[in-house]
Design a protein around this motif. Sequence first.
Motif, mmCIF file in Angstrom:
data_model
loop_
_atom_site.group_PDB
_atom_site.id
_atom_site.type_symbol
_atom_site.label_atom_id
_atom_site.label_comp_id
_atom_site.label_asym_id
_atom_site.label_seq_id
_atom_site.Cartn_x
_atom_site.Cartn_y
_atom_site.Cartn_z
ATOM 1 N N ARG A 267 -7.395 -17.490 50.294
ATOM 2 C CA ARG A 267 -7.390 -16.134 50.195
ATOM 3 C C ARG A 267 -8.700 -15.506 49.853
ATOM 4 N N VAL A 268 -9.479 -15.802 48.890
ATOM 5 C CA VAL A 268 -10.511 -15.277 48.357
ATOM 6 C C VAL A 268 -11.754 -15.326 49.635
ATOM 7 N N MET A 269 -11.971 -16.351 49.975
ATOM 8 C CA MET A 269 -12.895 -16.773 51.175
ATOM 9 C C MET A 269 -12.574 -15.959 52.409
ATOM 10 N N ALA A 270 -11.175 -15.846 52.733
ATOM 11 C CA ALA A 270 -11.135 -14.821 53.719
ATOM 12 C C ALA A 270 -10.952 -13.206 53.579
ATOM 13 N N TRP A 271 -11.209 -12.883 52.358
ATOM 14 C CA TRP A 271 -11.266 -11.486 52.141
ATOM 15 C C TRP A 271 -12.241 -10.737 53.197
ATOM 16 N N GLN A 272 -11.916 -9.675 53.680
ATOM 17 C CA GLN A 272 -12.543 -9.161 54.768
ATOM 18 C C GLN A 272 -14.062 -8.507 54.409
ATOM 19 N N ALA A 273 -14.002 -8.293 53.264
ATOM 20 C CA ALA A 273 -15.521 -7.777 52.820
ATOM 21 C C ALA A 273 -16.236 -8.693 52.925
ATOM 22 N N LEU A 274 -15.908 -10.209 52.290
ATOM 23 C CA LEU A 274 -16.868 -11.263 52.275
ATOM 24 C C LEU A 274 -17.028 -11.710 53.897
ATOM 25 N N ARG A 275 -15.897 -11.700 54.678
ATOM 26 C CA ARG A 275 -15.948 -12.134 55.999
ATOM 27 C C ARG A 275 -17.076 -11.282 56.804
ATOM 28 N N HIS A 276 -17.066 -9.731 56.345
ATOM 29 C CA HIS A 276 -18.121 -9.159 56.992
ATOM 30 C C HIS A 276 -19.478 -9.366 56.771
ATOM 31 N N LEU A 277 -19.756 -9.815 55.461
ATOM 32 C CA LEU A 277 -20.794 -10.243 55.215
ATOM 33 C C LEU A 277 -21.309 -11.566 56.063
ATOM 34 N N GLY A 278 -20.306 -12.183 56.217
ATOM 35 C CA GLY A 278 -20.610 -13.448 57.211
ATOM 36 C C GLY A 278 -20.913 -12.965 58.900
ATOM 37 N N HIS A 279 -20.204 -11.543 59.149
ATOM 38 C CA HIS A 279 -20.467 -11.132 60.391
ATOM 39 C C HIS A 279 -22.044 -10.572 60.573
ATOM 40 N N ILE A 280 -22.622 -10.038 59.526
ATOM 41 C CA ILE A 280 -23.909 -9.421 59.407
ATOM 42 C C ILE A 280 -24.999 -10.504 58.971
ATOM 43 N N SER A 281 -24.578 -11.600 58.746
ATOM 44 C CA SER A 281 -25.317 -12.680 58.033
ATOM 45 C C SER A 281 -26.502 -13.056 59.024
ATOM 46 N N TYR A 282 -26.334 -13.320 60.251
ATOM 47 C CA TYR A 282 -27.490 -13.376 61.121
ATOM 48 C C TYR A 282 -28.496 -12.409 61.077
ATOM 49 N N SER A 283 -28.288 -11.305 60.922
ATOM 50 C CA SER A 283 -29.207 -10.141 60.815
ATOM 51 C C SER A 283 -29.596 -10.306 59.654
ATOM 52 N N VAL A 284 -28.970 -10.709 58.247
ATOM 53 C CA VAL A 284 -29.616 -10.949 57.235
ATOM 54 C C VAL A 284 -30.926 -11.817 57.163
ATOM 55 N N PHE A 285 -30.332 -13.091 57.695
ATOM 56 C CA PHE A 285 -31.349 -13.908 58.058
ATOM 57 C C PHE A 285 -32.563 -13.789 58.875
ATOM 58 N N CYS A 286 -32.262 -13.073 59.901
ATOM 59 C CA CYS A 286 -33.433 -12.662 60.759
ATOM 60 C C CYS A 286 -34.448 -11.794 59.990
ATOM 61 N N VAL A 287 -33.966 -10.752 59.427
ATOM 62 C CA VAL A 287 -34.836 -9.802 58.940
ATOM 63 C C VAL A 287 -35.440 -9.739 57.449
ATOM 64 N N HIS A 288 -34.621 -10.713 56.568
ATOM 65 C CA HIS A 288 -34.955 -10.760 55.035
ATOM 66 C C HIS A 288 -36.581 -11.080 54.822
ATOM 67 N N LEU A 289 -37.162 -11.727 55.618
ATOM 68 C CA LEU A 289 -38.565 -11.968 55.100
ATOM 69 C C LEU A 289 -39.323 -10.777 55.415
ATOM 70 N N ALA A 290 -39.224 -10.009 56.582
ATOM 71 C CA ALA A 290 -39.794 -8.869 56.800
ATOM 72 C C ALA A 290 -39.591 -7.786 55.437
ATOM 73 N N VAL A 291 -38.410 -7.764 55.209
ATOM 74 C CA VAL A 291 -37.824 -6.796 53.873
ATOM 75 C C VAL A 291 -38.458 -7.311 52.819
ATOM 76 N N LEU A 292 -38.606 -8.750 52.542
ATOM 77 C CA LEU A 292 -39.385 -9.159 51.504
ATOM 78 C C LEU A 292 -40.718 -8.648 51.317
ATOM 79 N N ALA A 293 -41.310 -8.863 52.348
ATOM 80 C CA ALA A 293 -42.970 -8.264 52.192
ATOM 81 C C ALA A 293 -42.955 -6.651 51.858
ATOM 82 N N GLY A 294 -41.767 -6.103 52.560
ATOM 83 C CA GLY A 294 -41.678 -4.610 51.990
ATOM 84 C C GLY A 294 -41.391 -4.433 50.391
#
Length: 400
Positions: free
Chosen positions: A306-333
Amino acid sequence: MTTPGTSGVEVSPQFPVLDTLRAIGALAVLTTHTSFQTGEYLGNGVGGTLLARLDVGVAIFFVLSGFLLSRAWLARQALGLPRPGLSTYYEKRALRILPVYLVVVVIAYLFVGGNEDAGVGNWLSSTVLIDSFVGKSLPYGLTHMWSLAVEATFYLVLPVLMVAVRPRRSGRSLAGLLGAMLLLSVLWLALSPHLDTNVAGSPGLWLPAYLTWFAAGIGLAAVHVAHQQGSTTWVVQQVVALGRLPGVCWSLAIGLLLVAATPLAGPTLLEASSVTESITKHLLYAGIGTLLVLSGVFTAPGTYSRVMAWQALRHLGHISYSVFCVHLAVLAGAFHLTGVEVFTGHGLLIWTTTLVLSLAASEVLYRVVEMPALRLQGRLRRHESVATSTTSPDTTATTR
């Protein structure tokens, strides 16, 4: 959509917990990178080493990919259905990874310091995702993309790997395939020091070095399909039983992570200093990734699911690919915005800034880039079919 077969095997089942596990993997990678660039690895004892070992998030990604992608092939084989069409398969993979990646390439080259002298060749090698094949270092803001290149290579070879699984001897042929993948990874890791010295590019960052992690996912996929077929073999029963105990899976995974934080897996910094340490770390990460993914494959109803399937957490999984891709550029910023110098501490400030900005940027990328790209799936092929039908009906009938 879930498509059940007559034998009980589902072609496209849903695994809600895996969405959240994908978010956890992305968070682990973001955390280990911010910890490294703020200097938190060193001078913090076991805690610093554990931060360094959060690069295990990559292993989670690779096990997930091995499981989710191979399962469709194995399920269709179990049902006696045709293999997935290669054009559809490759189109989906390309539309899944390339649009956001290309946007981040542009961001990194235009806005991340250190890339000012990049020439056309640099832009081209990054655009086609071959930086780790042609050089010993990757552009600033894109140094983590070696793992995406490994993913893309796996996408390319997966259909060939699946051909090796013979329908009439699927158990034996699959065991042989997984054993060969494990053996090749270990041999590649053993030879990596020699290869890195004598071969162009960075062979230690190529697919053969990580085949074990993908093999673990393929093995889980095979067990899942066998379980849906009603298999009662000892292996299937034991794997399913363990998967239904997520607390045990996580406890074992954390235990392996603690072992990985000891000198057995090498020094705190990113690369192990010996072949034995490298292989030990590799196998420990394989175990961690397998256990965590397993906890989301055979999840029984309960608090964990129930906790792991919470929609808000699943949405983080949906955007996680973008998080992975962009986070180093954001880190520099983040360093620029806060005025903090690299390797001078302030880890919590930089981590928080990077996380918040990465989530915000990823939400935009997900809605503006990822989703529109995914909606394109099939359109090019349909347009091609329409165009072909106006000139050659017979050819259209064949291609359909």
